[in-house]
Design an enzyme around this catalytic site. Structure first.
Site, mmCIF file in Angstrom:
data_model
loop_
_atom_site.group_PDB
_atom_site.id
_atom_site.type_symbol
_atom_site.label_atom_id
_atom_site.label_comp_id
_atom_site.label_asym_id
_atom_site.label_seq_id
_atom_site.Cartn_x
_atom_site.Cartn_y
_atom_site.Cartn_z
ATOM 1 N N ASP A 105 -32.462 -20.009 -11.052
ATOM 2 C CA ASP A 105 -31.237 -20.573 -10.742
ATOM 3 C C ASP A 105 -29.929 -20.246 -10.975
ATOM 4 O O ASP A 105 -28.842 -20.578 -11.183
ATOM 5 C CB ASP A 105 -31.401 -22.245 -11.236
ATOM 6 N N SER A 116 -35.246 -24.626 -12.061
ATOM 7 C CA SER A 116 -34.881 -23.310 -12.781
ATOM 8 C C SER A 116 -35.889 -22.440 -12.391
ATOM 9 O O SER A 116 -36.100 -21.906 -11.141
ATOM 10 C CB SER A 116 -34.612 -23.356 -14.183
ATOM 11 N N HIS A 117 -36.496 -21.562 -13.308
ATOM 12 C CA HIS A 117 -37.523 -20.346 -13.099
ATOM 13 C C HIS A 117 -38.907 -21.027 -12.703
ATOM 14 O O HIS A 117 -39.833 -20.125 -12.494
ATOM 15 C CB HIS A 117 -37.644 -19.495 -14.247
ATOM 16 N N ARG A 169 -37.551 -32.522 -15.316
ATOM 17 C CA ARG A 169 -38.222 -31.611 -14.467
ATOM 18 C C ARG A 169 -39.851 -32.133 -14.408
ATOM 19 O O ARG A 169 -40.474 -32.818 -15.336
ATOM 20 C CB ARG A 169 -38.300 -30.242 -15.381
ATOM 21 N N LYS A 208 -30.591 -31.206 -13.385
ATOM 22 C CA LYS A 208 -29.686 -30.970 -14.536
ATOM 23 C C LYS A 208 -28.403 -31.905 -14.457
ATOM 24 O O LYS A 208 -28.025 -31.712 -13.269
ATOM 25 C CB LYS A 208 -29.462 -29.429 -14.581
ATOM 26 N N ASP A 213 -32.703 -15.236 -13.319
ATOM 27 C CA ASP A 213 -33.609 -16.135 -13.144
ATOM 28 C C ASP A 213 -33.805 -16.943 -11.928
ATOM 29 O O ASP A 213 -32.491 -16.526 -11.216
ATOM 30 C CB ASP A 213 -33.836 -17.022 -14.521
ATOM 31 N N HIS A 220 -29.767 -17.481 -21.981
ATOM 32 C CA HIS A 220 -28.498 -18.154 -21.721
ATOM 33 C C HIS A 220 -27.264 -17.616 -22.529
ATOM 34 O O HIS A 220 -27.612 -17.665 -23.780
ATOM 35 C CB HIS A 220 -28.666 -19.777 -22.086
ATOM 36 N N ASP A 271 -28.594 -19.052 -14.230
ATOM 37 C CA ASP A 271 -28.023 -19.060 -15.380
ATOM 38 C C ASP A 271 -28.459 -18.381 -16.601
ATOM 39 O O ASP A 271 -27.757 -18.323 -17.515
ATOM 40 C CB ASP A 271 -27.892 -20.800 -15.683
ATOM 41 N N ARG A 272 -29.443 -17.570 -16.328
ATOM 42 C CA ARG A 272 -29.795 -16.850 -17.419
ATOM 43 C C ARG A 272 -29.987 -15.347 -16.593
ATOM 44 O O ARG A 272 -30.267 -14.903 -15.396
ATOM 45 C CB ARG A 272 -31.179 -17.152 -17.836
#
Length: 457
Positions: free
Chosen positions: A249, A107-108, A14, A117, A247, A335, A251-252
């Site tokens: 993407d 992600s966020h 990232r 990822k 979030d 997560h 996943d949270r």
């Protein structure tokens, strides 16, 4: 061209687009990842089958194109599954029985960031200690043979198959009619959530549902309380039963009660542990103990489960889950990983199971959560220090009369009426301190003491 080595993190790759994450880096990552899968997963027996997805950031198309070019130069057979949440990507790897996968996402993080990822077969994450170092070294060397032939690309869309799979894991007919508010945060969940809601009998309000990964309304990071103000206000105005914030993407997730109380991730872990252990006593629950309330351990044990403590980081949570065959694993950051979802996280699956928990109880969300709020917490406090190792050593010496000292992640110190963890940041000259106590006065005094200790080196 030199590649910035700082883009390789403990859990993913990232950085800031063009300044750190460049098209050349994407190309090299494609080649290095393919070589890694070819050697470690396939033993050089055949060309890898790789799934690629991406989020909707403005920089994602170019990075995905260069990633694909690198994969094709390594003779990979690529299935491009298009725009996606990260959990949909994990599902795609498993559904297509691929040898690995790459999700283009940051992600966020704010719009200027992007990244990757990486996963092996089964959506097993590649991170620190599980392949990231080898891929980094190959990328930084940048020496690749001239390709003598290319791989292939086909396209697929597995959104409906993903929703079918989620609904096979949860009996959605048991979800009662409730008023629910969703804050999508302009992230990727907006791609799938409306299609899932068509299958549920809920009265819903969706906030910031349009996908716009410049995040014009607020950062799509529900662990930060300041991002939840609109959700809280809307829940109260709509007299909603519960709310969910996602979030970037997907996943949270973080959930909020009807009073507008934002439930911390560790309390949600305890709630999930109780839910799973009701029907599966004796199962193992994995969580990041350094940041989690003591109530998680207590509730797991009270419900007849087995505690497995992990370092902070979802790759470490998943590694422990696979090793222990744990039924559930969670992180304070939101997560929540499920054994029946490939030992991985899906914000939508976690949301569905939380709706089941609410539907099966007579109590409202606030009443369900209240028994878990046994202790007072400092939250995570960051302290700047020049010498992190020396500061940790001083903490251990200063608290040498503690009842227990643990070194799972940094150092955890336990006394009868308070307990805390101190761990170094991986990337900054910081110590992260999390403290909990039975009483507020004890917390305030002990937190002041340790802050003075580490600041006055």
């Amino acid at each position: 061209m030199n590649i910035n080595p700082s883009i390789f993190k403990a859990y993913d790759i990232r950085g800031v687009y063009l300044d750190e994450i460049t098209p050349e880096a994407a190309y090299r990552i494609g080649r290095a990842f393919a070589q890694y899968i070819w050697v470690t997963v396939l033993n050089k027996e055949r060309s890898p089958l790789i799934v690629v997805n991406a989020d909707a950031r403005a920089s994602s198309p170019e990075l995905r194109a260069e990633l694909l070019r690198g994969l094709l130069d390594e003779k990979c057979h690529v299935i491009d599954c298009g725009l996606s949440t990260t959990p949909l990507h994990y599902f795609s790897i498993n559904h297509l029985q691929a040898d690995g996968g790459v999700m283009v996402t940051a992600s966020h993080n704010p719009a200027k960031y992007n990244g990757f990822k990486l996963s092996r077969r089964g959506a097993e994450p590649i991170g620190e200690g599980t392949g990231m170092e080898e891929i980094r070294n190959t990328v930084l060397r940048g020496i690749f043979p001239v390709p003598d032939e290319k791989g292939t690309v086909t396209e697929d869309n597995l959104q409906m198959a993903y929703l079918d799979y989620l609904c096979s894991l949860v009996d959605i007919s048991k979800i009662k009619n409730m008023r629910v508010v969703f804050d999508v945060g302009n992230g990727m969940v907006g791609l799938i959530l409306p299609k899932l809601l068509e299958r549920l009998h809920l009265e819903t309000t969706i906030l910031f549902g349009d996908i716009d990964m410049t995040f014009p309304n607020h950062e799509a990071n529900p662990v930060k309380d300041e991002t939840l103000h609109v959700l809280q206000k809307t829940i109260i105005e709509k007299h909603a039963d519960v709310g969910f914030a996602f979030d970037g993407d997907g996943d949270r997730v973080r959930f909020m009660t009807s009073s507008g109380f934002a439930v911390r991730g560790d309390i949600t872990i305890a709630l999930f542990a109780e839910y799973f252990l009701q029907n599966h006593p004796g199962e193992k629950i994995v969580f990041d103990s350094a940041r989690s309330s003591r109530v998680v351990t207590e509730r797991v044990q009270e419900a007849g489960g087995i505690v497995v403590e992990s370092r902070v980081g979802n790759t470490f949570i998943k590694k422990h889950m696979r090793k222990e065959n744990a039924i559930f694993g969670g992180e304070v950051s939101g997560h929540y990983c499920h054994r029946d979802f490939f030992f991985a996280e899906s914000a939508l699956l976690s949301m569905l199971r939380l709706l089941i928990i609410l539907s099966e109880n007579e109590k409202i969300a606030d009443e369900l959560v209240k028994p878990f709020l046994r202790y007072v917490s400092s939250g995570e406090v960051n302290v700047s220090v020049a010498e992190k190792d020396k500061a940790l050593d001083n903490v251990v010496v200063h608290y040498k009369d503690a009842q227990e000292v643990k070194y799972i992640d940094g150092v955890s110190i336990v006394y009868e009426d308070f307990w805390f963890n101190v761990r170094p940041s991986n990337t900054e000259p910081l110590l992260r301190i999390t403290m909990e106590a039975k009483e507020k006065g004890v917390l305030e005094k002990q937190l002041t003491d340790i802050l003075n200790l580490v600041r006055n080196l």
